[in-house]
Design an enzyme around this catalytic site. Structure first.
Site, PDB file in Angstrom:
ATOM      1  N   TRP A   1       0.832  -1.213   0.000  1.00  0.00           N
ATOM      2  CA  TRP A   1       0.000   0.000   0.000  1.00  0.00           C
ATOM      3  C   TRP A   1       0.864   1.260   0.000  1.00  0.00           C
ATOM      4  CZ3 TRP A   1      -1.740   2.832   4.892  1.00  0.00           C
ATOM      5  CH2 TRP A   1      -0.843   2.635   5.945  1.00  0.00           C
ATOM      6  N   ASP A   2       2.148   1.090   0.286  1.00  0.00           N
ATOM      7  CA  ASP A   2       3.106   2.200   0.290  1.00  0.00           C
ATOM      8  C   ASP A   2       2.964   3.048  -0.979  1.00  0.00           C
ATOM      9  OD1 ASP A   2       3.870   0.029   1.935  1.00  0.00           O
ATOM     10  OD2 ASP A   2       5.953   0.652   1.990  1.00  0.00           O
TER      11      ASP A   2
ATOM     12  N   GLU B   1       0.343  -2.972  12.593  1.00  0.00           N
ATOM     13  CA  GLU B   1       0.363  -4.440  12.417  1.00  0.00           C
ATOM     14  C   GLU B   1       0.552  -5.207  13.727  1.00  0.00           C
ATOM     15  OE1 GLU B   1       3.498  -4.476   9.509  1.00  0.00           O
ATOM     16  OE2 GLU B   1       2.070  -4.600   7.848  1.00  0.00           O
TER      17      GLU B   1
ATOM     18  N   LYS C   1       2.406   0.125  16.288  1.00  0.00           N
ATOM     19  CA  LYS C   1       3.626   0.127  15.484  1.00  0.00           C
ATOM     20  C   LYS C   1       3.788   1.432  14.699  1.00  0.00           C
ATOM     21  CE  LYS C   1       5.839  -2.479  11.799  1.00  0.00           C
ATOM     22  NZ  LYS C   1       5.671  -3.548  10.809  1.00  0.00           N
ATOM     23  N   GLN C   2       2.686   1.928  14.135  1.00  0.00           N
ATOM     24  CA  GLN C   2       2.792   3.086  13.241  1.00  0.00           C
ATOM     25  C   GLN C   2       1.470   3.838  13.230  1.00  0.00           C
ATOM     26  OE1 GLN C   2       3.205  -0.210  10.311  1.00  0.00           O
ATOM     27  NE2 GLN C   2       2.571   1.345   8.840  1.00  0.00           N
TER      28      GLN C   2
HETATM   29  O1  IFM Z   1       3.596  -1.526   4.071  1.00  0.00           O
HETATM   30  C1  IFM Z   1       4.491  -1.501   5.126  1.00  0.00           C
HETATM   31  C2  IFM Z   1       3.734  -1.768   6.401  1.00  0.00           C
HETATM   32  O2  IFM Z   1       2.778  -0.766   6.622  1.00  0.00           O
HETATM   33  C3  IFM Z   1       4.684  -1.827   7.560  1.00  0.00           C
HETATM   34  N1  IFM Z   1       5.686  -2.833   7.330  1.00  0.00           N
HETATM   35  C4  IFM Z   1       6.468  -2.618   6.122  1.00  0.00           C
HETATM   36  C5  IFM Z   1       5.571  -2.534   4.912  1.00  0.00           C
HETATM   37  C6  IFM Z   1       6.404  -2.226   3.664  1.00  0.00           C
HETATM   38  O3  IFM Z   1       6.939  -0.950   3.740  1.00  0.00           O
END
Ligand code: IFM
Length: 723
Positions: A308-309, A450, A559-560
């Site tokens: 999705w990046d 995640e 995580k983010q």
């Molecule tokens: O898409 C990301 C995910 O959101 C977090 N782990 C790494 C992936 C690839 O950059």
């Protein structure tokens, strides 16, 4: 590392920096990327010519992108001493990357007994002819010296999950060395050609002060591209200066449209340009058959797959600077719809469930066991593949954003409308209807964070799906009014009776009495600890915090950016106070364990009057590949390389955050918010096919356009801008 204008530079050789510099000094042209290693290095130093869109699987190991033979390999010897920074005595060493046109150079002086021997090399992957890898290499000495050169297309290359090709032919045709290979799994051919403009086969005697130089031009072709490639390569003008000139001129064009000039802050200026350099180096330029890998073209980490990046972090840059590149990225998704439909079937759903890790066919490269448990060394069940369903909404977002920004809706007729429909049909099939609440919910999902798997009603996911279904409604409306034939044919094939109801009844989590939106059902009930506490609980460095037994799983640590990511994407739909409440609530719980996190916090901070935080998070995202300040391992899985999503995030923070650019379908608005240190900011934006030149000086905004502006609407501080 030093920064000088448009260059980064090492002034000494440090073995400990080899891996990091491989990413820092990367060059690329969208067709291939070459790590910033030195010419004498081999696979132990992670040398890689990483090929965009070429994948292979060795046995039952992970399928990954292919590193082709190394065209830049050169080993030189002076009086039989190998000139290798890893083994020889070094008098001085410089490694430089000029990001204005992707030129890598090195200058090393070795002490060979009492002789000083210097190697200079510069190389580039041509932006003008994507098949060409070009190097100029020279040796000089301060005493009479015998030089030997050993250079060839080195097929003994770095590969994470096993070898990926066999050599099928190695010949010399006139003055060209030919190396032909075949991938193991799908028998895809690769052809490499090498032309050297000097005789380097025999020892060369140089006098004190003299220089011996040669130029090597290599051609790299694969798949359908190999057809007539030898003839094509033979016809290339192999003059170094001519090749460099056309390469530079292509880069000049690229920078003309995509540069951002910042006055008053050299650090930020460099970091921003460095981010833009990476985005421009890795995007496929002449094909829609591949996407952008999560680690760009810096190697095989994350299997060379697209996530999705691309849609959520990188596409804004491409849609606003070079719409044709963005269009290719969307077409890549349309082209992989069949893979997404196969994946949906695999999990017993209808429609299109896009790959979490997408390679060339759209089948998912993600494993159900994507992390190895660091304690037991056993594969750990993860739910990225089966539960990170927001990917299909992200793909729709990418398409619809492209249409909105470019004003070009033609992709709807090229499979785009079908793609949207299939993604939404998947969500409709996936959703759970709760009769007592009279609403649809999305259960057992993984959101951007995640560490919390299989949760219900992740706010980001639900909101993205709502965006996607609304986009489908708008697309159908557009087709009805502008593409009647497409619309009629579409209705003959598809049932849309469910669409409006699904759009209306999909549950979107709302702010609570404190204006905070719960990340998912039950998040507030999780253990309330902060980052220092969770770190103190770690038993082993790099242990994975998610999964069944993960340290974060039972806590609020994320995580983010997740809710904040949602507020960033849907900036205009939430009030300042909701944004502030959520930013302040979630920030202390956010590990920023993914490089995708900082930009969302940065952009939202610009909107809620937290200028210092905005700047801090901007610099974090913009410098990620300069500082190397990111995770290198998850458990024992190596995840190093470049970070294109963060590079995109840096452009997004600058333009949407500091530049204050926002838009609806009709209007582009600029309400700037420059950091204190930025005197001015200048950039170009392509808005509905009109290229706008925007100069922000404090609060003053001046815009010029490259063509008549009668068909576009632009506002500054929400007031109509008169061109
Ligand atoms: O898409 C990301 C995910 O959101 C977090 N782990 C790494 C992936 C690839 O950059």
């Amino acid at each position: 590392m030093e920064k000088l204008g448009w260059k980064i530079k090492e002034n000494e050789f440090l073995k400990s920096d080899v891996e990091q510099n491989g990413s820092r000094y990367l060059i690329g042209n969208g067709y291939m990327g070459y790590r910033g290693t030195l010419e004498e290095f081999g696979k132990e130093q992670l040398v890689a010519l990483n090929m965009a869109g070429l994948f292979d699987r060795n046995g039952d190991k992970w399928r990954e992108s292919v590193n082709a033979p190394n065209p830049f390999f050169v080993k030189a010897f002076a009086n039989d001493t190998e000139l290798n920074v890893l083994t020889a005595n070094i008098d001085s060493h410089e490694q430089v990357l000029d990001i204005s046109y992707g030129l890598h150079s090195r200058n090393t002086v070795f002490c060979v007994n009492d002789t000083k021997v210097s190697i200079k090399a510069e190389r580039f992957l041509s932006m003008a002819n994507e098949n060409l890898a070009v190097i100029k290499y020279s040796v000089s000495a301060d005493k009479d010296t015998e030089i030997k050169i050993n250079t060839y297309l080195d097929s003994d290359v770095w590969s994470i999950n096993g070898d990926h090709f066999e050599v099928t032919e190695q010949t010399k045709q006139d003055d060209i060395s030919v190396l032909k290979l075949m991938t193991l799994e799908n028998k895809i051919p690769l052809s490499l050609y090498e032309y050297i403009n000097q005789d380097v086969e025999n020892p060369i005697k140089i006098k004190a002060g003299e220089t011996f130089a040669f130029v090597k031009v290599s051609g790299v072709y694969w798949g359908e591209g190999i057809l007539n490639s030898l003839d094509t390569f033979k016809q290339v003008n192999k003059d170094y200066d001519a090749l460099l000139k056309e390469h530079k001129s292509k880069w000049n064009e690229i920078w003309y449209n995509s540069d951002i000039e910042v006055e008053g802050d050299n650090e930020a200026q460099f970091a921003l340009r460095y981010s833009i350099y990476h985005l421009n180096s890795i995007v496929p330029r002449n094909t829609y058959k591949c996407g952008i890998p999560a680690r760009g073209l810096s190697g095989q980490v994350y299997k060379g797959a697209s996530f999705w990046d691309t849609e959520m972090f990188m596409m804004p840059f491409f849609s606003f600077t070079d719409a044709s590149l963005c269009k290719n990225l969307v077409k890549y998704r349309i082209n992989t719809l069949a893979g997404a439909m196969r994946k949906a079937k695999e999990f017993d759903f209808d429609g299109a469930f896009y790959a979490w890790e997408s390679q060339e066919t759209g089948d998912d490269a993600c494993s159900l066991f994507n992390v190895t448990d660091i304690f037991t060394k056993r594969p750990m069940r993860t739910h990225f593949k089966d539960s990170q369903i927001h990917i299909s909404a992200d793909v729709v977002y990418g398409l619809w954003q492209y249409c909105t920004v470019s004003g070009d809706y033609s992709l709807l007729e090229e499979g785009g409308l079908d793609m949207m429909y299939q993604c939404l049909f998947f969500f409709y099939d996936y959703a759970v209807y709760k009769p007592l609440k009279n609403r649809y919910e999305l259960h057992s999902v993984v959101g951007p964070d995640e560490y919390h798997e299989r949760v219900n009603n992740n706010a980001f996911t639900n909101k993205m799906v709502k965006y996607a279904v609304d986009a489908l409604v708008s697309a159908l409306d557009y087709a009805k009014n502008n593409m009647p034939q497409l619309y009629e044919e579409f209705l003959l094939k598809n049932d849309i009776s469910w669409v409006d109801e699904f759009a209306q009844k999909l549950y979107i989590p709302q702010p609570n009495e404190n204006e905070v939106i719960e990340q998912f059902d039950g998040y507030f009930k999780l253990e309330d600890i902060g980052l220092p506490e969770i770190r103190s609980r770690e038993l082993i460095p790099h242990e994975y915090w998610g999964g069944g037994n993960g340290l974060a799983t039972t806590t609020r640590i994320i995580k983010q950016a997740d809710v904040v990511m949602m507020l960033n994407i849907f900036r205009s739909e939430y009030s300042k106070s909701v944004k502030k409440a959520n930013w302040e609530f979630y920030e202390p719980y956010t590990e920023h364990g993914s490089s995708l996190s900082a930009c969302a916090y940065g952009i939202v901070a610009t909107e809620i009057g937290m200028a210092d935080w905005a700047y801090k998070y901007f610099m974090k995202t913009a410098t990620v590949d300069l500082t190397g300040d990111t995770k290198q391992y998850v458990g024992d899985l190596y995840i190093g390389g470049t970070h294109p999503a963060a590079n995109g995030g840096s452009w997004n923070t600058a333009v949407f955050g500091f530049g204050g650019v926002s838009y609806t379908n009709e209007v582009l608005d600029i309400t700037p918010n420059l950091p204190e240190s930025w005197k001015s900011m200048k950039f170009k934006l392509l808005w509905k096919d009109v290229r706008l030149d925007i100069a922000i000086n404090g609060d003053d905004v001046k815009i010029t356009a490259d063509k008549p502006t009668d068909n576009i609407k632009v506002t500054v501080n929400k007031k109509e801008y008169k061109f």
